[in-house]
Design an enzyme around this catalytic site. Structure first.
Site, PDB file in Angstrom:
ATOM      1  N   GLU A  94      -3.087   7.690  -4.178  1.00  0.00           N
ATOM      2  CA  GLU A  94      -3.287   7.359  -5.596  1.00  0.00           C
ATOM      3  C   GLU A  94      -4.744   7.614  -6.003  1.00  0.00           C
ATOM      4  O   GLU A  94      -5.634   7.541  -5.146  1.00  0.00           O
ATOM      5  CB  GLU A  94      -2.886   5.889  -5.857  1.00  0.00           C
ATOM      6  CG  GLU A  94      -3.731   4.864  -5.111  1.00  0.00           C
ATOM      7  CD  GLU A  94      -3.203   3.428  -5.293  1.00  0.00           C
ATOM      8  OE1 GLU A  94      -1.997   3.183  -5.106  1.00  0.00           O
ATOM      9  OE2 GLU A  94      -4.042   2.560  -5.627  1.00  0.00           O
ATOM     10  N   ARG A 138       0.859  -1.180   0.000  1.00  0.00           N
ATOM     11  CA  ARG A 138       0.000   0.000   0.000  1.00  0.00           C
ATOM     12  C   ARG A 138       0.897   1.233   0.000  1.00  0.00           C
ATOM     13  O   ARG A 138       1.953   1.247   0.630  1.00  0.00           O
ATOM     14  CB  ARG A 138      -0.902   0.023   1.246  1.00  0.00           C
ATOM     15  CG  ARG A 138      -2.117  -0.890   1.150  1.00  0.00           C
ATOM     16  CD  ARG A 138      -3.134  -0.391   0.132  1.00  0.00           C
ATOM     17  NE  ARG A 138      -4.297  -1.251   0.025  1.00  0.00           N
ATOM     18  CZ  ARG A 138      -4.497  -2.160  -0.932  1.00  0.00           C
ATOM     19  NH1 ARG A 138      -3.590  -2.351  -1.874  1.00  0.00           N
ATOM     20  NH2 ARG A 138      -5.599  -2.871  -0.967  1.00  0.00           N
ATOM     21  N   HIS A 198      -1.026   0.466 -10.015  1.00  0.00           N
ATOM     22  CA  HIS A 198      -1.699  -0.498  -9.133  1.00  0.00           C
ATOM     23  C   HIS A 198      -2.221  -1.711  -9.930  1.00  0.00           C
ATOM     24  O   HIS A 198      -3.437  -1.953  -9.987  1.00  0.00           O
ATOM     25  CB  HIS A 198      -2.829   0.180  -8.353  1.00  0.00           C
ATOM     26  CG  HIS A 198      -3.187  -0.541  -7.085  1.00  0.00           C
ATOM     27  ND1 HIS A 198      -3.658   0.089  -5.961  1.00  0.00           N
ATOM     28  CD2 HIS A 198      -3.136  -1.877  -6.761  1.00  0.00           C
ATOM     29  CE1 HIS A 198      -3.903  -0.805  -5.007  1.00  0.00           C
ATOM     30  NE2 HIS A 198      -3.587  -2.011  -5.474  1.00  0.00           N
TER      31      HIS A 198
HETATM   32  C1  DGY Z   1      -5.671  -5.862  -2.996  1.00  0.00           C
HETATM   33  O1  DGY Z   1      -6.321  -6.879  -3.122  1.00  0.00           O
HETATM   34  O2  DGY Z   1      -5.299  -5.432  -1.905  1.00  0.00           O
HETATM   35  C2  DGY Z   1      -5.346  -5.101  -4.240  1.00  0.00           C
HETATM   36  O3  DGY Z   1      -4.299  -4.196  -4.013  1.00  0.00           O
HETATM   37  C3  DGY Z   1      -6.577  -4.352  -4.718  1.00  0.00           C
HETATM   38  O4  DGY Z   1      -7.157  -3.750  -3.618  1.00  0.00           O
END
Ligand code: DGY
Length: 323
Positions: free
Chosen positions: A271, A242, A289
């Site tokens: 983001e 994250r 992402h």
């Molecule tokens: C997750 O599953 O955490 C991906 O990053 C999408 O949220």
């Protein structure tokens, strides 16, 4: 029997949307625009279940809905730091996520980033597309060898373990692990990995560091200026966890002043906004992402949400209940 009402906050793979529509009174977000906190609050008053993703902010403000109808937030994704745990608990809501089904694809992407930053693939592609390539030469875009190097993994859950498997068995890398709890000996043994007690102990030993810990307040700026200073000056940092886990200002400084060799990011604090100074760092690879972005993983994530919903509305504990 009346089917439970379900709101899906973003577009999902067609096969999953179709199955949802068969089993539930489903409202889809056909425009695929992220919902505002006010729209989320309205949804919580109106639907039995809300199916959010990482792009929905379910903070204490959005969850400040005293007369909520929603009883389950069945999240599409494994990470759920966008959902305020205490607010969900105080509303008595169940929260589920989608572990396992995206671990391999997310680890594949972390490995992609590791290879890209080590071998300067982003720089090479930018140069070529800009018409700047003048031909092969022995000194052109010299990168760093990956095979046999040391990889530090912060957070040794399912994705971290998949990353270790790829790096160790595919690239002969030595694996060092930092995890908040003790990892079972047999799990470490699969990749001949060593667990250390702290990030401080891990960082100075590694040529690559890959982050696989949860986000949220507890891990905000886990990688800060002081810890970036502990990395080797030619080491690389990879983040598919994250955005908030890294202090991006400190990372920009570390990249600009060669405190570390480079970084590769799939996730960003705030983001999809990206700081302009990050954009200027050449020794940085950035992806939008894409960790779980394969057809297989995204469909499996959707079907896993369905399983959780079916269990919940059948009165059984959903297999992926996290709150
Ligand atoms: C997750 O599953 O955490 C991906 O990053 C999408 O949220």
């Amino acid at each position: 029997m009346v089917k439970p009402s379900v709101l899906v906050t973003r577009r999902w793979p067609a096969a999953v949307e179709a199955r949802l529509a068969e089993n539930y009174n489903t409202v889809l977000n056909r425009g695929d625009k992220p919902m505002s906190p006010a729209q989320i609050r309205d949804a919580l008053r109106s639907y039995d279940a809300v199916l959010p993703t990482v792009t929905d902010t379910l903070n204490s403000e959005a969850l400040d809905v005293p007369a909520a109808k929603t009883r389950i937030l069945a999240n599409y994704g494994v990470g759920y730091s966008h959902i305020c745990e205490s607010a969900a608990r105080s509303l008595g809501m169940t929260v589920t996520n989608t572990p396992d089904v995206l671990s391999e694809c997310t680890a594949d992407l972390a490995m992609t980033l590791l290879l890209m930053v080590a071998r300067r693939a982003g720089e090479g592609e930018r140069e070529l597309r800009a018409g700047g390539w003048t031909g092969w030469r022995p000194t052109h875009l010299i990168g760093t060898k990956v095979s046999g190097k040391t990889l530090g993994i912060v957070g040794f859950g399912r994705i971290g373990q998949e990353m270790a498997r790829r790096a160790h068995h595919g690239f002969g890398m030595k694996i060092i692990v930092q995890n908040r709890s003790r990892v079972a000996h047999e799990v470490l043994a699969r990749c001949n990995a060593t667990q250390v007690d702290s990030i401080e102990e891990l960082l100075p030993q590694c040529d690559f560091v890959s982050l696989h810990c949860p986000g949220g307040a507890a891990n905000r700026h886990l990688i800060n200026a002081r810890r970036l200073d502990l990395m080797k000056p030619d080491a690389f940092l990879i983040n598919t966890a994250r955005g908030e886990v890294i202090d991006e200002f400190a990372l920009t400084q570390a990249l600009m002043f060669d405190i570390i060799g480079g970084a590769a990011l799939d996730v960003f604090d705030g983001e999809p906004r990206i700081s302009q100074t990050l954009m200027q760092c050449d020794n940085l690879v950035m992806l939008p992402h894409l960790g779980s972005a394969t057809r297989e993983a995204r469909e499996a994530m959707g079907f896993r949400v369905l399983e959780n919903l079916d269990d919940f509305f059948d009165g059984k504990p959903p297999r992926d209940k996290v709150i």
